[in-house]
Write an enzyme that holds these catalytic residues in place. Sequence first.
Site, PDB file in Angstrom:
ATOM      1  N   CYS A   6       0.848  -1.198   0.000  1.00 40.03           N
ATOM      2  CA  CYS A   6       0.000   0.000   0.000  1.00 40.03           C
ATOM      3  C   CYS A   6       0.886   1.251   0.000  1.00 40.03           C
ATOM      4  O   CYS A   6       1.748   1.414   0.874  1.00 40.03           O
ATOM      5  CB  CYS A   6      -0.911  -0.002   1.215  1.00 40.03           C
ATOM      6  SG  CYS A   6      -1.827   1.542   1.434  1.00 40.03           S
ATOM      7  N   CYS A   9       0.641   3.199   3.257  1.00 36.04           N
ATOM      8  CA  CYS A   9       1.355   2.520   4.344  1.00 36.04           C
ATOM      9  C   CYS A   9       2.860   2.723   4.193  1.00 36.04           C
ATOM     10  O   CYS A   9       3.560   2.972   5.180  1.00 36.04           O
ATOM     11  CB  CYS A   9       1.015   1.037   4.362  1.00 36.04           C
ATOM     12  SG  CYS A   9      -0.683   0.663   4.858  1.00 36.04           S
ATOM     13  N   ASP A  32      -1.715  16.438  -1.780  1.00 37.84           N
ATOM     14  CA  ASP A  32      -2.130  15.549  -2.864  1.00 37.84           C
ATOM     15  C   ASP A  32      -1.242  15.822  -4.077  1.00 37.84           C
ATOM     16  O   ASP A  32      -0.962  16.980  -4.397  1.00 37.84           O
ATOM     17  CB  ASP A  32      -3.602  15.790  -3.213  1.00 37.84           C
ATOM     18  CG  ASP A  32      -4.168  14.684  -4.080  1.00 37.84           C
ATOM     19  OD1 ASP A  32      -3.720  14.545  -5.235  1.00 37.84           O
ATOM     20  OD2 ASP A  32      -5.068  13.969  -3.615  1.00 37.84           O
ATOM     21  N   HIS A  48      -3.773   0.552   8.390  1.00 39.20           N
ATOM     22  CA  HIS A  48      -4.399   0.320   7.091  1.00 39.20           C
ATOM     23  C   HIS A  48      -5.866  -0.055   7.278  1.00 39.20           C
ATOM     24  O   HIS A  48      -6.188  -1.075   7.874  1.00 39.20           O
ATOM     25  CB  HIS A  48      -3.678  -0.782   6.314  1.00 39.20           C
ATOM     26  CG  HIS A  48      -4.220  -0.965   4.933  1.00 39.20           C
ATOM     27  ND1 HIS A  48      -3.767  -0.240   3.858  1.00 39.20           N
ATOM     28  CD2 HIS A  48      -5.209  -1.751   4.471  1.00 39.20           C
ATOM     29  CE1 HIS A  48      -4.454  -0.583   2.784  1.00 39.20           C
ATOM     30  NE2 HIS A  48      -5.329  -1.502   3.128  1.00 39.20           N
ATOM     31  N   HIS A 100      -8.820   7.572   3.707  1.00 36.46           N
ATOM     32  CA  HIS A 100      -8.170   8.869   3.942  1.00 36.46           C
ATOM     33  C   HIS A 100      -9.183   9.975   3.670  1.00 36.46           C
ATOM     34  O   HIS A 100     -10.191   9.756   3.003  1.00 36.46           O
ATOM     35  CB  HIS A 100      -6.929   9.048   3.060  1.00 36.46           C
ATOM     36  CG  HIS A 100      -7.193   8.936   1.595  1.00 36.46           C
ATOM     37  ND1 HIS A 100      -7.412   7.725   0.957  1.00 36.46           N
ATOM     38  CD2 HIS A 100      -7.282   9.870   0.614  1.00 36.46           C
ATOM     39  CE1 HIS A 100      -7.617   7.925  -0.331  1.00 36.46           C
ATOM     40  NE2 HIS A 100      -7.547   9.231  -0.565  1.00 36.46           N
ATOM     41  N   HIS A 102      -9.712  13.982   2.245  1.00 42.16           N
ATOM     42  CA  HIS A 102      -9.167  15.079   1.445  1.00 42.16           C
ATOM     43  C   HIS A 102      -9.612  16.386   2.095  1.00 42.16           C
ATOM     44  O   HIS A 102     -10.794  16.534   2.417  1.00 42.16           O
ATOM     45  CB  HIS A 102      -9.723  15.051   0.014  1.00 42.16           C
ATOM     46  CG  HIS A 102      -9.359  13.842  -0.757  1.00 42.16           C
ATOM     47  ND1 HIS A 102      -8.397  13.852  -1.741  1.00 42.16           N
ATOM     48  CD2 HIS A 102      -9.825  12.568  -0.696  1.00 42.16           C
ATOM     49  CE1 HIS A 102      -8.292  12.641  -2.259  1.00 42.16           C
ATOM     50  NE2 HIS A 102      -9.148  11.842  -1.641  1.00 42.16           N
TER      51      HIS A 102
END
Length: 113
Positions: A6, A9, A32, A48, A100, A102
Amino acid sequence: MATADCIFCRIGRGEIPADKLHDDGTVFAIRDINPKAPTHLLVIPHVHVSALAEESEAARAAAAACLAAAGPIAARAGVGSYRLVANQGADAGQEVPHFHLHILGGRRLGAMG
């Protein structure tokens, strides 16, 4: 638990370099790489969690930690008005299967829908 392949991760473990704007050991924040607004930050849990639909204490704790950290992270980035987005699944635009948030801001954002 982190997964070996990942990307989030790996960033969290320091295997992939990133300019972390925040890291408290539970969540970290980065910019980003394909921003959709002048300020586009990602708030990512170290643990995760593939999706909010995971019914586990770890998933709930990760989501809560991201939400708790988002406001202070946005404030430190100088963003007073922002949108929080959590894309869940490929059809919603989730590109990395690791939960996650944003943080989008830095300009007037249009209505959703």
